[in-house]
Structures are given as C-alpha cells and as structure tokens.
Design a protein around this motif. Sequence first.
Motif, PDB file in Angstrom:
ATOM      1  N   UNK A   1       5.759 -30.617  -0.736  1.00  0.00           N
ATOM      2  CA  UNK A   1       5.653 -29.264  -0.173  1.00  0.00           C
ATOM      3  C   UNK A   1       7.048 -28.729   0.154  1.00  0.00           C
ATOM      4  N   UNK A   2       7.844 -29.552   0.851  1.00  0.00           N
ATOM      5  CA  UNK A   2       9.165 -29.077   1.246  1.00  0.00           C
ATOM      6  C   UNK A   2      10.044 -28.819   0.031  1.00  0.00           C
ATOM      7  N   UNK A   3      10.025 -29.754  -0.921  1.00  0.00           N
ATOM      8  CA  UNK A   3      10.902 -29.536  -2.072  1.00  0.00           C
ATOM      9  C   UNK A   3      10.405 -28.338  -2.884  1.00  0.00           C
ATOM     10  N   UNK A   4       9.074 -28.135  -2.918  1.00  0.00           N
ATOM     11  CA  UNK A   4       8.558 -26.957  -3.604  1.00  0.00           C
ATOM     12  C   UNK A   4       9.068 -25.675  -2.968  1.00  0.00           C
ATOM     13  N   UNK A   5       9.089 -25.673  -1.644  1.00  0.00           N
ATOM     14  CA  UNK A   5       9.598 -24.508  -0.914  1.00  0.00           C
ATOM     15  C   UNK A   5      11.077 -24.270  -1.219  1.00  0.00           C
ATOM     16  N   UNK A   6      11.851 -25.357  -1.227  1.00  0.00           N
ATOM     17  CA  UNK A   6      13.284 -25.213  -1.506  1.00  0.00           C
ATOM     18  C   UNK A   6      13.519 -24.729  -2.930  1.00  0.00           C
ATOM     19  N   UNK A   7      12.753 -25.318  -3.868  1.00  0.00           N
ATOM     20  CA  UNK A   7      12.926 -24.932  -5.264  1.00  0.00           C
ATOM     21  C   UNK A   7      12.614 -23.458  -5.438  1.00  0.00           C
ATOM     22  N   UNK A   8      11.569 -23.017  -4.760  1.00  0.00           N
ATOM     23  CA  UNK A   8      11.205 -21.605  -4.810  1.00  0.00           C
ATOM     24  C   UNK A   8      12.348 -20.736  -4.320  1.00  0.00           C
ATOM     25  N   UNK A   9      12.916 -21.081  -3.151  1.00  0.00           N
ATOM     26  CA  UNK A   9      13.948 -20.189  -2.614  1.00  0.00           C
ATOM     27  C   UNK A   9      15.240 -20.292  -3.426  1.00  0.00           C
ATOM     28  N   UNK A  10      15.549 -21.484  -3.933  1.00  0.00           N
ATOM     29  CA  UNK A  10      16.796 -21.599  -4.695  1.00  0.00           C
ATOM     30  C   UNK A  10      16.684 -20.875  -6.036  1.00  0.00           C
TER      31      UNK A  10
END
Lengths: 494, 138, 114
Positions: A81-90
């Motif tokens: 979940x967290x890495x998905x969120x980061x990937x989305x924002x990056x």
Amino acid sequence: MIEIALPILIPFTLIIILIFIRSSVYAKWIGIAGSTVLFVVAVYLFFQVRKQDVLVLQMGGWEAPFGISLVLDYLSSLMLLTSGFLVFSISIFAYHFIGNKPKFSRFFIFFFALVMGVNGSFITGDVFNFYVWLEVMMLSSFVLITMGSKKEQLEGGIKYMSLNLIASLFFLAGLGLLYGKTGTLNMAHLAQILNNDQQSILMNTSAMLFFIALGIKAAIFPLFFWLPASYHTANITVTSLFAGILTKVGVYALIRFFTLFFVQDAYFWHNLLLISAGFTMVIGGMAASIQYDTRRILSYHIISQIGYMIMGLGIYTPLALAGAIFFIIHNMIAKTNTFLVAGIVSKLRGTFYLKDIGGLLKERPFIAVLFIIPAFALAGIPPLSGFFAKFILIKAGIEDRHYVITIIAVLTALLTLYSMIKIWNEAFLKKQPEKSIVDTDVKLRFAEVFPSVILALASILLGVLAAPFFDLTQEAARQLMDPDLYIKAVLSNM
Amino acid sequence: MNSIILQIASKYLRIIFLLFAFIALFRGHNQPGGGFIGGLLAALYIVYDSLAFTSDQIKQQLKVRPESYMGVGLLCVLLSFLPSIVTGAPLMQGAWLSVDSSVFGEIKLGTPLLFDLGVFIAVMGVTLMFLFTLSTKK
Amino acid sequence: MEILLSALTGLLYAGGVYLILRRSILKFIIGIIFLSNATNLLVFLSAGIIHGKPAFINEHEPDPNLLADPLPQALVLTAIVIGFGIVIFTLALKAKFFSATSTDDSDELINTDQ
C-alpha cells in the motif's frame, strides 16, 4: 485469487505497452494512469487482507512447497500500500522533472520494472523467487541511476552496482546452503522445518550470508557505503523513488526472514541486529550533520533512519515490531517527500548546495510549509507521524530493558532535528547569498507541487490517526510473532 | 572484419543456426533445451553476421529494433497467462490443446510453448540490444 | 567429483576475491564473473550431485530416487541467466564510463563520496 498477482502483472503489462509507445507524452500519461491503477489495486488488496488475514496464491496450480507461492499478509500488504502510494505520487512528479528530454523517454519502462521487482519481493513466499525479484529491481535501478549519463552519475552507478552485485552473490550463496540443508525454499515450509529442528544452529552460516546480503540492500552499519556515494548523483525523481522504496525492501526482507524462519539462536541475532542498528543510527546521523548538499544530508539520513527499523527487529517484542513497521511506513512517506521538496528547491535555485540557497521562506512560504511537514515528521515532532513511530520504538526499548539502544535512539532523534533545522535555516530562513543570481519568477507547475502536498497530508494523517494505524501495525506484528498462521495458510494441504 | 568467405558463408550458416535454435526451442519441454537456450542460439547468428559485416550494417538489415523484439517476447509471455486467467485456473497453469495432423501425428500445443517462445524472442532482443550497445563506436 | 568441484568452487572464490580487490574496473568485472560462477557451483553442489542420472524422467525409469534433484539445476539456470544480463550491463556501463572519463582506475572514483 488472481488479484494477488496483479501488483506484478500490471507493471509487466505496462512495460510491454511502453516498449511499443515511443512518444514521451503518451508514455507519461500511461505512467501516471498505470501507477494510479496500481495504487487502487494495492488499496483493494489491503482491504482483502483485513477481511481474510492471509491471502495465498499458488502459481501454476503447483501446491506449496513445490510451486511458487505468493503470500499477502498484513506486513506485505501494508508495504504494498505504501509503496503504491509513493509510486503514484512520484509518477506525477516525474511528469515535469523528466520533461521532454529524449534521454528520459524510456524512464517509465524502467520505473515500472523497478516497481514490478519491489511489488514482487513484497508478495512472494519463496526465497528464490525473492532473489529473482531482487535482481529485477536491481537491474532496473542500475539503468535508472545512470539515466542521463553524466560523469558523476556513471561513477555513482559503478559504486552502486558493485556493492549491490556482491550483495546478490551473498544472497545466492546463502540460498544455496539453505536449500542444501533443508531441501526447500518455500518460506512457510522453511519455517515449519526450522522451527522444529534442534540442530538449527547450523543455519547460522546461511543466516549470516542472508544478513550480509540484505544488510547491504538495506544500508545498515558496516555495509552502507554505496548509498551516500551514489544516491545524490541521480536525477532527483529517481533519488526520491530509491530513497522511499529500495532500501526498505532490504529491511522488509530482514524482518520477514528473521521473524519467520531464522528464529534460532535468538540471543546472538538480536544482539547483532541491535549493535548494528545503534551504529547505523549514530553514524548516519553524524555524517549527515557535516554535509552541505541537501541530497547528501538526506541520503545519510536514510541510513540513520534504517537503524530505527532494525532496532525494532532487534528488540523483537510485538510492540517493537509494530513500532518498526509504523516507522518504515512513516519513513517511506516522509523521506520521499523531503527529496521531492529538495527537487522543487533545486528547481527554484538551480542548486542543491545549501550555502548558495536562501530566502525561500519569504519568497515561497508555501514551499517552506511543504518542507517543514516532512522534516518535522522525520525529526519526530508531535503530532506528526514520526513522533508516534519513535515513541513506540522507545517505549518498546524501555519495556524490554534495552536502555543503551533507547538512549542512542533518543540522541539520534536530536541529530535528525539538527540537520533538518540546518536545511531549514540555510535554505529558508537566511537571506539569499548576494553573489548568486536568482531568477525569482520560476513558475512551479501543479504536477511538481501536488505530490508533495499529498505526501505531506499523509504524514499529518498518520500522526492524527496514529491510534487506528497503530492497531493495524500491531496486527501485522502479531502475525509476525506467530508464524503458525502464515505456515497454515500457505501449506494448507499438508 | 571484411572477409568475403565469412560473408558468403553467413548466408548459409544463418539457416543452420536458426534451425538449431528452433529445435532447441521445441524440444525444450521434456528434454534439454528451451526458450532461453534457443534465443541465445538465434542471437548467435546475428553475432556471427556482425563479425562478417559491421554491426551498423546488421542494424539496418534487421529493420526491427531490438527493443521491439523484447516487447513482442514479453507480450507472448503475457498472452501465455491469459488462458489461466480466463478459465479461473491458478495463474500460469498450463493449458493444452491437442491438434491431430496427418503428417506429424498428434501435436500438443500449450501455453508453456507460448511462454518459451516469448522467452526465445525476448532473449534474442536483449542479446541484440547489448550487442549493438557494446559494439557501436561513438 | 564432489571434492573436485568443491575445490574448484574455492579456487573460483579465491580468484574472484583477488580480482575484485584490484584497482582496475575491468578486473573487478572479471572478478564478479568468477564470483558468480563460484556461487552458481555452490548452489549446484549444495543439493548433492548424483552421478550419471539426469533430472529428466523417462518412461523406463520413473523411480524418483534414481534421479538427480532438478530444483538446484533450475535455480542455477536462472542464476546464470540473471548473471549473464548483469555482467553485460556492467560491461556496457564500464564502456560508457570509460568513454566519458577514459579511466579504468578505481582509485580515481573519488568524486562522488566525501
């Protein structure tokens, strides 16, 4: 049960699409759309895990321990979940920072290859499969870190590559010995065998090889030198991606391996982990405090914060593990955000060197606010996320009578605060140095600021909603401390 | 290397190389061989050609970019997952199709073959890409 | 056979370590090749080798006890494939670095640390 494999299949499909699409404009939009889908899938999977505790998919219909299992428990779904969120924002941030430079037209292919490797290593339940994902991740990160082909990037790339190559050789050697002794590589099956084994002290050779390999990946104390030598050379988009996600895969694997199957000889391992955690914290923090390049300060900070996560693993109580998981998630979000803000500042001032920057508080108060939120979150100021993460860890340390490491953790928090205040003073408070000429009408685009805003909001939310979130991490820690759940779910037919 | 013998020979040798590559690919399911080895063998013929000619000439001759090979290969791999996704079987479970042909007898076509074919093409593409990257002088 | 192969593994490790400690980047890469081959052999050996029995089931001999363990062979094959890709990428990076700086000496790689 196909949805467990989606975090791997979606980036895979995107890579294929992006290979055929040569226009960088379309590539960017596909990149953003794809990472949005990935994030949605991660959220969906998270709620599935909340419903069913552990999700398992046996690839190809080969039952464990013969086939490859994909396993999703609380820890992996939180990481996903967290890495998905980061990937989305990056991916949004990359829109302008990658720009229309032809050099970067292939950025998103390797971006998604990296994401595929990261997601794969979070959800796999097989040690060899983990190695394969690690290599996928590593190969694409080589390309990303040298993207742009500047001289110092190539140099940083060589340093990054050499130590990481050696790490994967260590991993492979450990894996071979492990297979020789147990005859299996399925994590659940390994856990089942090793937990009932009296002579499992023999496992220490392979455990040590794994520890060194994952230690290099996670950048813990005697093994971190590749990180500050290479991270600051890459494009800031790449650096923020790496800072948020890459080293945490190493930490994730350490937590997974050393709670699931390397649980023998606990006294030795927990002390080793605690000692290296202490050194990692102090040395990372101290090295950060003498630097004047924003990216270097932040790079050393990654190391110092890895120490906290390892500390949680070393204390090895449910509370400490919950704290470590809380800390990982808080750190992934806040760290990425500081790098993104550093990117914005460098766009405004054209440099990362703090002595040449100044006066941003008056000129751009909004950016100052954007910086201060993740910076204070990292330093651990209430009510932001970092305070609760550190509080839980320190509480766990005191409860379990690990006073030395607790004192080190508190002191390192001060060091972190010192360097964050240093960036704040130099870049935002002090006046712009007169000798440098500054173009004050640099316009910031929406896509450059928006990712920072959502990440900052996430940091605040994690702080405000710390109690329910802490329950989640406690649930994850409970699963880690009781591997029977995991074993039963994977080996349901045995 | 500008050798007329190599250049002429390469015309005939490439057929043998490719034939051998495909044999390795098709026997790969139950015997030594498979997509990776086949792909390397197939790439070998282009390596051989690039010894006879220069790699820039080869690049123009190929017309297809090595990346596209990779894309097609990966696409084949992805397609080989489709039957298992559609039928709701566990992911990557093989689906088989028997074809009765009068010439060869019963032929079994399955998703593992498609997967191997994908690996074959992708490996060929990767090898070519590396070859061109390393051999092109700036 | 096992003893011979173990000795070979050890030799490859020794040679690899010696080479990666050299200053030249190219020798470093050759060292990595040595080490990765040594590691592959280690994985292959660790499951034990059975002489003259390939890991392929044929119709006449379906008894699995007579077969070699196919898993380490599959693992080694995968590891070789990965190692192949990595070594080539490393060489490409080295070539690029050499064309940018025309140095092969790792002692001159001091510009990015402090």
